[in-house]
Design a protein around this motif. Structure first.
Motif, PDB file in Angstrom:
ATOM      1  N   ALA A  21       6.650  -0.746  -3.293  1.00 35.83           N
ATOM      2  CA  ALA A  21       6.626   0.546  -3.218  1.00 35.83           C
ATOM      3  C   ALA A  21       6.043   1.192  -4.674  1.00 35.83           C
ATOM      4  CB  ALA A  21       7.785   1.539  -2.802  1.00 35.83           C
ATOM      5  N   GLY A  22       6.482   0.696  -5.775  1.00 40.95           N
ATOM      6  CA  GLY A  22       6.119   1.027  -6.998  1.00 40.95           C
ATOM      7  C   GLY A  22       4.405   0.629  -7.237  1.00 40.95           C
ATOM      8  N   ASP A  23       4.278  -0.355  -6.647  1.00 43.80           N
ATOM      9  CA  ASP A  23       2.708  -0.731  -6.947  1.00 43.80           C
ATOM     10  C   ASP A  23       1.708   0.157  -5.959  1.00 43.80           C
ATOM     11  OD1 ASP A  23       3.024  -2.945  -8.332  1.00 43.80           O
ATOM     12  OD2 ASP A  23       3.474  -4.190  -7.027  1.00 43.80           O
ATOM     13  N   LEU A  24       2.478   0.508  -4.823  1.00 45.70           N
ATOM     14  CA  LEU A  24       1.658   1.072  -3.863  1.00 45.70           C
ATOM     15  C   LEU A  24       1.701   2.592  -4.347  1.00 45.70           C
ATOM     16  CD1 LEU A  24       3.021  -0.182  -0.641  1.00 45.70           C
ATOM     17  CD2 LEU A  24       0.724  -0.490  -1.261  1.00 45.70           C
ATOM     18  N   ALA A  25       2.637   2.903  -4.992  1.00 41.84           N
ATOM     19  CA  ALA A  25       2.651   4.479  -5.492  1.00 41.84           C
ATOM     20  C   ALA A  25       1.826   4.584  -6.632  1.00 41.84           C
ATOM     21  CB  ALA A  25       3.999   4.996  -5.992  1.00 41.84           C
ATOM     22  N   ARG A  26       1.505   3.704  -7.585  1.00 45.43           N
ATOM     23  CA  ARG A  26       0.681   3.662  -8.750  1.00 45.43           C
ATOM     24  C   ARG A  26      -0.995   3.567  -8.237  1.00 45.43           C
ATOM     25  NH1 ARG A  26       4.722   0.912 -10.990  1.00 45.43           N
ATOM     26  NH2 ARG A  26       3.971  -1.139 -10.433  1.00 45.43           N
ATOM     27  N   ARG A  27      -1.067   2.747  -7.034  1.00 45.00           N
ATOM     28  CA  ARG A  27      -2.364   2.573  -6.708  1.00 45.00           C
ATOM     29  C   ARG A  27      -2.805   3.951  -5.928  1.00 45.00           C
ATOM     30  NH1 ARG A  27      -3.343  -3.388  -4.881  1.00 45.00           N
ATOM     31  NH2 ARG A  27      -2.472  -4.432  -6.672  1.00 45.00           N
ATOM     32  N   LEU A  28      -1.961   4.550  -5.388  1.00 42.06           N
ATOM     33  CA  LEU A  28      -2.279   5.655  -4.509  1.00 42.06           C
ATOM     34  C   LEU A  28      -1.968   6.887  -5.175  1.00 42.06           C
ATOM     35  CD1 LEU A  28      -0.553   4.566  -1.190  1.00 42.06           C
ATOM     36  CD2 LEU A  28      -3.226   4.736  -1.635  1.00 42.06           C
ATOM     37  N   GLU A  29      -1.356   6.585  -6.643  1.00 40.72           N
ATOM     38  CA  GLU A  29      -1.279   7.981  -7.373  1.00 40.72           C
ATOM     39  C   GLU A  29      -0.262   9.034  -6.692  1.00 40.72           C
ATOM     40  OE1 GLU A  29      -4.864   9.484  -8.548  1.00 40.72           O
ATOM     41  OE2 GLU A  29      -5.182   7.665  -9.896  1.00 40.72           O
ATOM     42  N   VAL A  30       0.984   8.509  -6.060  1.00 37.09           N
ATOM     43  CA  VAL A  30       1.973   9.563  -5.408  1.00 37.09           C
ATOM     44  C   VAL A  30       3.242   8.785  -5.855  1.00 37.09           C
ATOM     45  CG1 VAL A  30       0.241  10.095  -3.507  1.00 37.09           C
ATOM     46  CG2 VAL A  30       1.648   8.050  -3.297  1.00 37.09           C
ATOM     47  N   TYR A  50       6.365  -4.476   7.572  1.00 36.12           N
ATOM     48  CA  TYR A  50       7.606  -4.781   7.510  1.00 36.12           C
ATOM     49  C   TYR A  50       8.135  -5.013   5.943  1.00 36.12           C
ATOM     50  CZ  TYR A  50       6.299  -9.810   6.938  1.00 36.12           C
ATOM     51  OH  TYR A  50       6.038 -10.828   6.469  1.00 36.12           O
ATOM     52  N   ALA A  51       9.330  -4.887   5.588  1.00 36.83           N
ATOM     53  CA  ALA A  51       9.937  -4.990   4.139  1.00 36.83           C
ATOM     54  C   ALA A  51      10.542  -6.429   3.976  1.00 36.83           C
ATOM     55  CB  ALA A  51      10.611  -3.884   4.202  1.00 36.83           C
ATOM     56  N   VAL A  52      10.307  -6.791   2.729  1.00 34.40           N
ATOM     57  CA  VAL A  52      11.025  -8.217   2.462  1.00 34.40           C
ATOM     58  C   VAL A  52      11.855  -7.671   1.354  1.00 34.40           C
ATOM     59  CG1 VAL A  52      10.670 -10.410   1.351  1.00 34.40           C
ATOM     60  CG2 VAL A  52       9.023  -9.460   3.268  1.00 34.40           C
ATOM     61  N   ARG A  53      13.185  -7.802   1.239  1.00 38.07           N
ATOM     62  CA  ARG A  53      13.945  -7.756   0.248  1.00 38.07           C
ATOM     63  C   ARG A  53      14.017  -8.875  -0.645  1.00 38.07           C
ATOM     64  NH1 ARG A  53      19.419  -4.689   3.055  1.00 38.07           N
ATOM     65  NH2 ARG A  53      17.964  -3.368   4.291  1.00 38.07           N
ATOM     66  N   GLY A  54      14.612  -8.365  -1.888  1.00 39.40           N
ATOM     67  CA  GLY A  54      14.860  -9.409  -2.932  1.00 39.40           C
ATOM     68  C   GLY A  54      13.770  -8.990  -4.256  1.00 39.40           C
ATOM     69  N   CYS A  55      14.122  -9.983  -5.155  1.00 34.58           N
ATOM     70  CA  CYS A  55      13.208  -9.931  -6.454  1.00 34.58           C
ATOM     71  C   CYS A  55      11.821  -9.892  -6.389  1.00 34.58           C
ATOM     72  CB  CYS A  55      13.622 -10.783  -7.428  1.00 34.58           C
ATOM     73  SG  CYS A  55      13.402 -12.489  -7.117  1.00 34.58           S
ATOM     74  N   ARG A  56      11.218 -10.991  -5.314  1.00 39.40           N
ATOM     75  CA  ARG A  56       9.903 -10.920  -4.752  1.00 39.40           C
ATOM     76  C   ARG A  56       9.440 -10.173  -3.389  1.00 39.40           C
ATOM     77  NH1 ARG A  56       8.173 -16.963  -6.467  1.00 39.40           N
ATOM     78  NH2 ARG A  56       9.120 -16.745  -8.598  1.00 39.40           N
ATOM     79  N   GLY A  57      10.294  -9.292  -3.102  1.00 39.66           N
ATOM     80  CA  GLY A  57      10.018  -8.459  -1.946  1.00 39.66           C
ATOM     81  C   GLY A  57       9.121  -7.553  -2.149  1.00 39.66           C
ATOM     82  N   GLY A  58       8.888  -6.838  -1.115  1.00 37.39           N
ATOM     83  CA  GLY A  58       7.714  -5.581  -1.040  1.00 37.39           C
ATOM     84  C   GLY A  58       7.540  -5.267   0.504  1.00 37.39           C
ATOM     85  N   PHE A  59       6.324  -4.618   0.640  1.00 38.24           N
ATOM     86  CA  PHE A  59       5.786  -4.449   2.069  1.00 38.24           C
ATOM     87  C   PHE A  59       4.598  -5.153   2.337  1.00 38.24           C
ATOM     88  CE2 PHE A  59       8.292  -0.872   0.305  1.00 38.24           C
ATOM     89  CZ  PHE A  59       9.197  -0.562   1.532  1.00 38.24           C
ATOM     90  N   GLU A  60       4.560  -5.570   3.261  1.00 43.13           N
ATOM     91  CA  GLU A  60       3.297  -6.121   3.978  1.00 43.13           C
ATOM     92  C   GLU A  60       3.139  -6.113   5.687  1.00 43.13           C
ATOM     93  OE1 GLU A  60       3.357 -10.762   4.022  1.00 43.13           O
ATOM     94  OE2 GLU A  60       5.297 -10.436   2.823  1.00 43.13           O
ATOM     95  N   LEU A  61       1.857  -6.573   5.830  1.00 40.65           N
ATOM     96  CA  LEU A  61       1.722  -6.374   7.356  1.00 40.65           C
ATOM     97  C   LEU A  61       1.679  -7.634   7.963  1.00 40.65           C
ATOM     98  CD1 LEU A  61      -1.760  -4.431   7.309  1.00 40.65           C
ATOM     99  CD2 LEU A  61       0.358  -3.587   7.898  1.00 40.65           C
ATOM    100  N   LEU A  62       2.208  -7.579   9.383  1.00 43.17           N
ATOM    101  CA  LEU A  62       2.260  -8.902   9.991  1.00 43.17           C
ATOM    102  C   LEU A  62       1.150  -9.467   9.997  1.00 43.17           C
ATOM    103  CD1 LEU A  62       4.658  -8.067  12.929  1.00 43.17           C
ATOM    104  CD2 LEU A  62       5.319  -9.544  11.059  1.00 43.17           C
TER     105      LEU A  62
END
Length: 170
Positions: A21-30, A50-62
């Motif tokens: 979410a942080g990466d996406l927020a920086r890229r979208l400037e929100v 979908y979301a993936v939890r953990g230290c290498r988590g994040g959001f991605e598309l199927l």
């Protein structure tokens, strides 16, 4: 909510793999909260995020999410020439998908349109297209949730495409 931001978010997820979410927020400037709300909106519109939890988590598309629009099959010819607006009736989910994707462009609801008795939740309006071929391709991407009302030539092309698809899957 910005349709442009939702489309940018969708494109980032399609091209960027798993992003936080942080990466996406920086890229979208929100803010991250805005990204989370936008991800929820994409999910509500049927985009498989979908979301993936953990230290290498994040959001991605199927990886099954693919909305490339194929070219018209051989033997089906759309009328040539410039096309301005196409009047359609479509389901709420198809309208949501079109608005999120930004394709087809320039949705304009038809004021005072009476709902169809068999499909009371469907809405009537129009999209703008540069040509018949583009109209057929982009409307085909919405599947069975769209009905072309005008122009009659495009309605015939879409019926022919439907028969072709039904023959392939018979």
């Amino acid at each position: 909510m910005s349709a442009r931001r939702l489309l940018s978010l969708l494109l980032l997820l399609q091209n960027g793999g798993r992003l936080t979410a942080g990466d996406l927020a920086r890229r979208l400037e929100v803010s991250e909260r805005t990204v989370l709300r936008d991800l929820d909106r994409l999910g509500s519109a049927g985009v498989p995020v979908y979301a993936v939890r953990g230290c290498r988590g994040g959001f991605e598309l199927l990886d099954t999410f693919d909305h490339e629009v194929p070219a018209l099959p051989a033997g089906i010819v759309a009328p040539a020439g410039r096309l301005r607006r196409v009047r359609v009736r479509l389901s709420p989910s198809a309208l949501q998908l079109a608005l999120v994707q930004g394709r087809p462009e320039a949705w304009r609801p038809r004021p005072g349109a009476e709902p169809h008795p068999d499909r009371p939740s469907w809405v009537e309006g129009s999209f703008r297209f540069p040509s018949y071929e583009v109209a057929a391709q982009e409307l085909l991407a919405l599947g069975a949730d769209v009905e072309v009302l005008l122009p009659v030539e495009l309605r015939g092309t879409m019926a022919e495409l439907g028969r072709h698809i039904a023959d392939l899957h018979a």
